[in-house]
Structures are given as structure tokens and as C-alpha cells.
Write an enzyme that holds these catalytic residues in place. Structure first.
Site, PDB file in Angstrom:
ATOM      1  N   CYS A 126      -9.382 -22.003  96.394  1.00  0.00           N
ATOM      2  CA  CYS A 126      -8.428 -21.223  95.782  1.00  0.00           C
ATOM      3  C   CYS A 126      -7.556 -20.046  97.155  1.00  0.00           C
ATOM      4  O   CYS A 126      -7.951 -20.604  97.656  1.00  0.00           O
ATOM      5  CB  CYS A 126      -8.827 -19.921  95.582  1.00  0.00           C
TER       6      CYS A 126
ATOM      7  N   HIS B  23     -10.395  -9.983  94.958  1.00  0.00           N
ATOM      8  CA  HIS B  23     -11.313  -9.946  96.711  1.00  0.00           C
ATOM      9  C   HIS B  23      -9.345  -9.928  97.190  1.00  0.00           C
ATOM     10  O   HIS B  23      -8.272 -10.694  96.482  1.00  0.00           O
ATOM     11  CB  HIS B  23     -12.097 -11.349  97.108  1.00  0.00           C
TER      12      HIS B  23
END
Length: 672
Positions: free
Chosen positions: A418, A590
Site C-alpha cells: 500500500c 493513516h
């Protein structure tokens, strides 16, 4: 024998160092090739001898070229005002310096900014384009800024982080700009002048074609990047600025020698080599991927003579026609070569490609006809090429029909990637690891990484569908699987079926319990105690939108002293790039990879929205914000992943009345 072995090892080590240095240089230049091409096309169209005026003159146009003159800065050569001169003087070196600085600071934008500042000093301190200066000052700035930041990491008083970060970058960048102006600029200009004089000497004495004796074998050994990106491209760009073209761009990029070699194999080769040569021609000549013909030479090393003589012929032809390119041709496709050729050089450049191909074909065909041995092992030669390259080749399957790109080889390593590598990928990897190991493939490793840290060493790469293209650029030889839902994607079951097909039934079980559990990553602290404290759990969130929920969860991290306030904005930036919706009512916002310096210590926060909120078209009731400074949060995320693939556990979280109830659910799960 010992001396010979030592010499061979030393030679191999030297080759490896040069190869790595060349890769380092190319990693600064290749991402910016689009800018070089843009500059070349603008130059080809708008300077006084460009395509627009050439066509206009042929059609008998006698009017003015006002707009074209302004863009090309007529009367000032290619180094005038307009757009042509500033692009080569400022834009291209700054892009290289920025890329080099960012690369040396672990893909951190902060390193790139300081690299660009330092490069600007070198630019203004010299009168030639500062490509070499950018390749020095950019990486130096990024590396030194990283070291300086490490000195006061986690020592800055709360509230002063932005002040220290901005001023330290500004002060150090300004200092390096002065160093670039006083030292790097003049030094690189002197080096460029010396190298240009050497090239002029070779041209004046008719010796330039001899460079193919070194360049063609260097290509096959993957040493060409050091020569091309470190010497030929900077010098060629300087020459193109002054003369409008440069022959140096064609010393390595000419597709003629490889074309002639492959044509010879297509007509006079044997077996697999003969059958694969026509397809290789398309990849090499039109696609510009020259490494496709390297295994043919490695299989029969004497054929290096063919590509050397072909290369020498191409260079000599360009010398005779006084032809060259305006900008680098990358990749070395005939399409890129023609696009970069000015009108006055089209005939010469085309002739250099055709004659180089003809000579290479004749010599290779002659050697193949004389060769009475078998055709050789193309698969072994391809493996040898990959060993010299230092990684798998994304085009190897076109030669031997195997390799990662074909989907036929066994899968031993899977990486879930990611953007930041701290949240989405960790949970996705945990779910996938459980499925893979549960199916008996415990010898298959499943890890997670940030895309910026990927290397082309994995058999299978799993990413969110919005990130697959970026991952493919870094892992071209791996299989790629795209998912939209991290928690219960049907693609995970497809991966397990793929493992059964490629690995043969269930796994060998050779993996250790630690590997199966994902304990190859360290985890510290009480799982659910230190990382997720009761104060960071909210059971009735007040936010009604996705952005409000991200802010609410992020402010809990700030209140816990885990992150600087600026980290919350980075969470929003991350969401704009790729959604952090995981599936099964869960989102885990995040920060970006660049925001990791804002993390003081690892922590997560938990916010429940009983009525649900809209998360880009998906319903979310649980928002778990993540701040991961190291790897110690990964075990807890693994537990959370197990919870959210179990509908009974999700129901327990929906019914939780206190933070202790939430922690009880997480603690009840076994480590993933």
C-alpha cells in the site's frame, strides 16, 4: 588457481558496483524522461530550424512566425528566452535534483525539496546545463538532510515541530545552494568542458565509432546505465543546447545492431532461438527494450562482434551525415528515435539504423552459418542475463515462455503493498496470510510493504486497484492482483486456487510456525494495551462525514501524544490518494509515507459510529486510525483483521458498551 579465482571475484565485484552506480543514476533520470521528451518536441517544433518553419517554407509561406518565434526564442539560438532555454537550464536539472534528493531520503518529499534547492545553486554557478551537478547535489542534499533530521528526531518539544522542520530544511538547503554555486557548478562545468573536448577529439579524428567496442558489450553486461545516464545524456544535452542536436544520444540507443542480430536468428537460427526471434524483434525495435536480445549474445558470445560492428557502422553513418537527436531516445525504440530527430537529421538517423542493422545481420548470419554446434540453451542464457541484471526480467517470458510474467512458475513469496505500508497492507496481508497458510501453503511467505520500498523480488504482488500501476513499475516481473476490498475480497480465494495450480496441491508445510503466524516482524507492547489505550476508544463518534471521522480519529492520536498535529492532515492527504475503506464496515485512515517523521510513537485509535457514515459510497461504522513508527503495531492490526472477517466478532463490537469491551474482543483473538 586461487589468484585467478580472486581476480574473477574482484572483477565481478567491480562490475556489480558499476552496475549499481548506473542503476542509481538511471533512477534519477528515467522518471523524468517525459520532461526530456517534452523539451525535445518543443525544440523540434518551435526553434528557427524546426518542423513548423520547415513545413511553412516548403508550402511557400511568407508571413511571420510571431508565436513560434516567441516560444523558440529566435535570434538567441536554443539557449534564449521563450520556453526552450529555461526548460533545459532550470526545469530538467531541478527535476533530476529533486528526484535524487527524494530517492536518498527514502522517497521523502523533504529530501526532494532540499535536493532541488541545492541543485539551483549549481545551476546558477555554471553556464552549461547542470545535469551532472544535479546528479551530485540532489542525492547529497537528500542524504545529508536525512542524517541531520535523525540527530533531533523525537527530541523536539511539542508545538515546535513545524518550525524546526521548515527552518532546518531552509537553512541546510540554502547552505548547500551556496556550496553548489561556489564549488559544484564550476567543477562540473570544467568536467563537462573536458569531456566535450574529448568527444570533439574523437569526432575530429574519426575515432568516435570505436566507442561501440566498449558500449555494446557494456549493454549486455548491464553497465550501460553508468555510461548513458552518467556521461552521454548530460554531455549530449549540453551539445544539443548549443547545436540543436547531438550524436551522443545515439551511441547507445540505436536499435539497429539488435535488430540485425535478431533478424539473423529469425532466418538462420535453430530451435527456440529461431522461433522466438520474430517476437523479440517487435519488442526490441518498436518497444525499445534492448535487453530482449542480450540472451542471444550470451548464448553465443562470438556474436558480440556482430553488434559491435553494427554499432560502429551506425555511429560512422551519423558522423558522415552530421546527424543526431535533440533529446534522449528512451526507450531505444525507432519511434522514440524518429520523434527526437530534428528535420535535418531524419535521413542520417534513419540511414544509421538501417545500415547498423544490415551490418549486424550480415556478420551474425555469417557466424551462425559457420557454427556447426547446436543452437545453445536460450533458457540458460536468459537466466544468465537475469543474474547479470540482478533481478528478474519482465520480458524473459517472450524468449523462453516461462518466468513470473507467464504465471507458470511456483509462488514462494507474496507481498501486500500500500502507499505507506503501515495500515491497509498490514491488515490485508494478515487476512491473506491466514487463508494461504490455512490452505496448507505454510512455506509461502506473505508480508506487507510500502510501494516505495518494493523490490522486484516477489512472485506475487497484491495491491488496491488504484495502486496497481505504481506497483507494476517497481515489480515488473511479478504477478499482480488488484483488490477493492481488503477484508473479504474474493481475489484471496483466487490466489489460493492459483497456488494450488502453480505450487502443486497444498503447501509443503515447511514454513515454521513463526512464519505462518507472521512473527517474522517484531511486535512489542501489550497487544491492545499500550498501542490502543482506553482513552483512545470512542464508542459514539460525533462525525457525520468521512473527513470529520478522519479528523476525530486523528485527534485522538494527537491527544495520546503519538503524532504531531500535522499528521492529521497527512491522513486526509492519504485518503485523497487511495481510500482506506477495508470492507465489513471498517476503515483504517493513516498518514502518507512522507508523514512518518511526524509519528512520535506507534499507536492506534478506535471510533465507532453506530448510525454509520458514508465512506465514498461504502458504509463504515468503525474507524481505526493508525500511526506506525515501526512494526510493533502489525500484530494488533492482524488481530483486528481477524475480528472483521468474523461477523460474530463484529457484532460484539457493535454491542460493546465500554472501551474495556472493545479491548476484550481484540485480546480474545489469537495473533495473526
Amino acid at each position: 588457481m586461487a589468484t585467478t579465482a580472486h581476480s574473477a571475484a574482484r572483477s565481478g565485484g567491480m562490475r556489480l558496483h558499476v552496475q549499481r552506480f548506473g542503476t542509481f543514476l538511471s533512477n534519477m533520470v528515467l522518471p523524468n524522461i517525459g520532461a526530456f521528451i517534452a523539451w525535445g518536441l518543443i525544440t523540434a517544433l518551435f526553434i528557427e530550424t524546426g518542423w513548423i518553419t520547415l513545413i511553412g517554407d516548403k508550402l511557400g509561406y511568407t508571413g511571420g512566425y510571431g508565436f513560434v518565434e516567441d516560444l523558440g526564442a529566435w535570434g538567441s539560438g536554443v539557449d534564449g528566452a521563450g520556453i526552450v532555454g529555461p526548460m533545459i537550464t532550470y526545469l530538467l536539472p531541478l527535476l533530476i535534483g529533486y528526484t535524487g534528493g527524494r530517492m536518498m531520503y527514502d522517497d521523502n518529499i523533504r529530501g526532494g525539496v532540499v535536493g532541488a534547492i541545492a541543485t539551483m545553486g549549481a545551476i546558477t554557478g555554471a553556464s552549461v546545463p547542470m545535469f551532472l551537478g544535479a546528479m551530485v547535489m540532489g542525492p547529497l542534499a537528500g542524504w545529508s538532510m536525512k542524517k541531520l533530521d535523525a540527530l533531533w528526531s523525537h527530541k523536539i518539544r511539542p508545538g515546535f515541530e513545524m518550525l524546526v522542520n521548515n527552518f532546518s530544511a531552509g537553512i541546510w538547503g540554502g547552505f548547500l545552494a551556496i556550496v553548489g554555486f561556489v564549488i559544484a557548478g564550476p567543477f562540473v562545468e570544467a568536467f563537462s568542458t573536458l569531456a566535450s573536448n574529448l568527444v570533439d577529439t574523437l569526432v575530429d579524428n574519426g575515432l568516435l565509432p570505436l566507442t561501440s567496442i566498449f558500449i555494446e558489450p557494456a549493454k549486455i553486461l548491464f553497465l550501460n546505465n553508468a555510461i548513458n545516464q552518467g556521461i552521454l545524456t548530460p554531455l549530449g544535452t549540453t551539445e544539443a543546447q548549443e547545436a540543436g542536436k547531438s550524436i551522443l544520444f545515439l551511441l547507445e540507443a540505436n536499435p539497429g545492431p539488435g535488430l540485425g542480430l535478431l533478424l539473423a536468428f529469425a532466418l538462420f537460427g535453430k530451435g527456440v532461438a529461431k522461433a522466438s526471434a520474430p517476437g523479440a524483434i517487435i519488442i526490441q525495435f518498436l518497444g525499445g527494450i534492448h535487453e530482449i536480445y542480450f540472451p542471444y549474445v550470451l548464448m553465443k558470445p562470438k556474436l558480440v562482434v556482430a553488434v559491435i560492428l553494427g554499432g560502429m557502422t551506425g555511429v560512422a553513418t551519423n558522423v558522415v551525415f552530421n546527424s543526431g537527436l535533440r533529446s534522449p531516445a528512451s526507450p531505444g525504440s525507432i519511434i522514440a528515435v524518429w520523434a527526437a530527430a530534428p528535420p535535418s537529421s531524419l535521413v542520417g538517423v534513419t540511414a544509421s539504423v538501417l545500415l547498423a542493422a544490415a551490418v549486424s545481420f550480415i556478420v551474425a548470419a555469417f557466424l551462425l552459418k559457420l557454427d556447426k554446434s547446436d543452437d545453445g540453451d536460450l533458457a540458460t542464457a536468459t537466466a544468465d542475463m537475469e543474474a547479470r541484471k540482478g533481478k528478474k526480467s519482465s520480458i524473459a517470458s517472450a524468449l523462453v515462455g516461462t518466468g513470473a510474467a507467464t504465471g507458470n512458475g511456483p509462488i514462494r513469496s507474496i507481498v501486500f503493498a500500500c502507499d505507506a505500508g503501515m495500515g491497509s497492507s498490514a491488515m490485508g496481508a494478515s487476512v491473506l496470510r491466514k487463508k494461504v497458510h490455512g490452505a496448507g501453503f505454510t512455506d509461502v511467505t506473505v508480508v506487507n510493504k510500502a510501494i516505495s520500498n518494493l523490490t522486484d523480488s516477489y512472485d506475487l504482488v497484491v495491491t488496491h486497484e488504484d495502486l496497481t500501476e505504481r506497483a507494476e513499475q517497481r515489480t515488473g516481473s511479478a504477478r499482480h492482483v488488484s483488490v477493492a476490498n481488503f477484508m473479504d475480497s474474493p481475489r484471496y480465494d483466487e490466489i489460493v486456487e492459483l497456488l494450488r495450480e502453480t505450487n502443486g496441491g497444498a503447501g509443503s508445510g515447511a514454513g515454521t510456525a513463526a512464519t505462518a503466524a507472521g512473527t517474522d516482524r517484531p511486535a512489542t507492547g501489550d497487544q491492545g494495551g499500550e498501542l490502543l489505550s482506553p482513552d483512545s476508544i470512542v464508542l459514539d463518534g460525533t462525525g457525520s462525514t468521512r473527513d470529520a471521522a478522519i479528523t476525530e480519529a486523528g485527534e485522538l492520536l494527537v491527544a495520546a501524544g503519538a503524532v504531531d498535529p500535522g499528521y492529521v492532515q497527512a491522513m486526509h492527504d492519504r485518503e485523497q490518494s487511495v481510500s482506506t475503506y477495508m470492507g465489513n464496515l471498517l476503515a483504517i485512515p493513516h498518514g502518507t509515507n512522507e508523514a512518518k517523521p511526524a509519528i512520535r510513537h506507534t499507536a492506534i485509535s478506535f471510533v465507532r459510529y453506530p448510525q454509520g457514515i458514508d465512506w465514498k459510497g461504502k458504509e463504515v461504522k468503525f474507524v481505526i486510525a493508525v500511526a506506525g513508527a515501526g512494526d510493533d503495531h502489525l500484530k494488533l492490526l492482524g488481530k483486528i483483521a481477524e475480528v472483521f472477517v468474523d461477523r460474530e466478532q463484529v457484532a460484539r463490537l457493535e454491542a460493546a458498551r465500554t472501551p474495556a469491551d472493545v479491548l476484550a474482543v481484540l485480546r480474545a483473538m489469537q495473533p495473526a
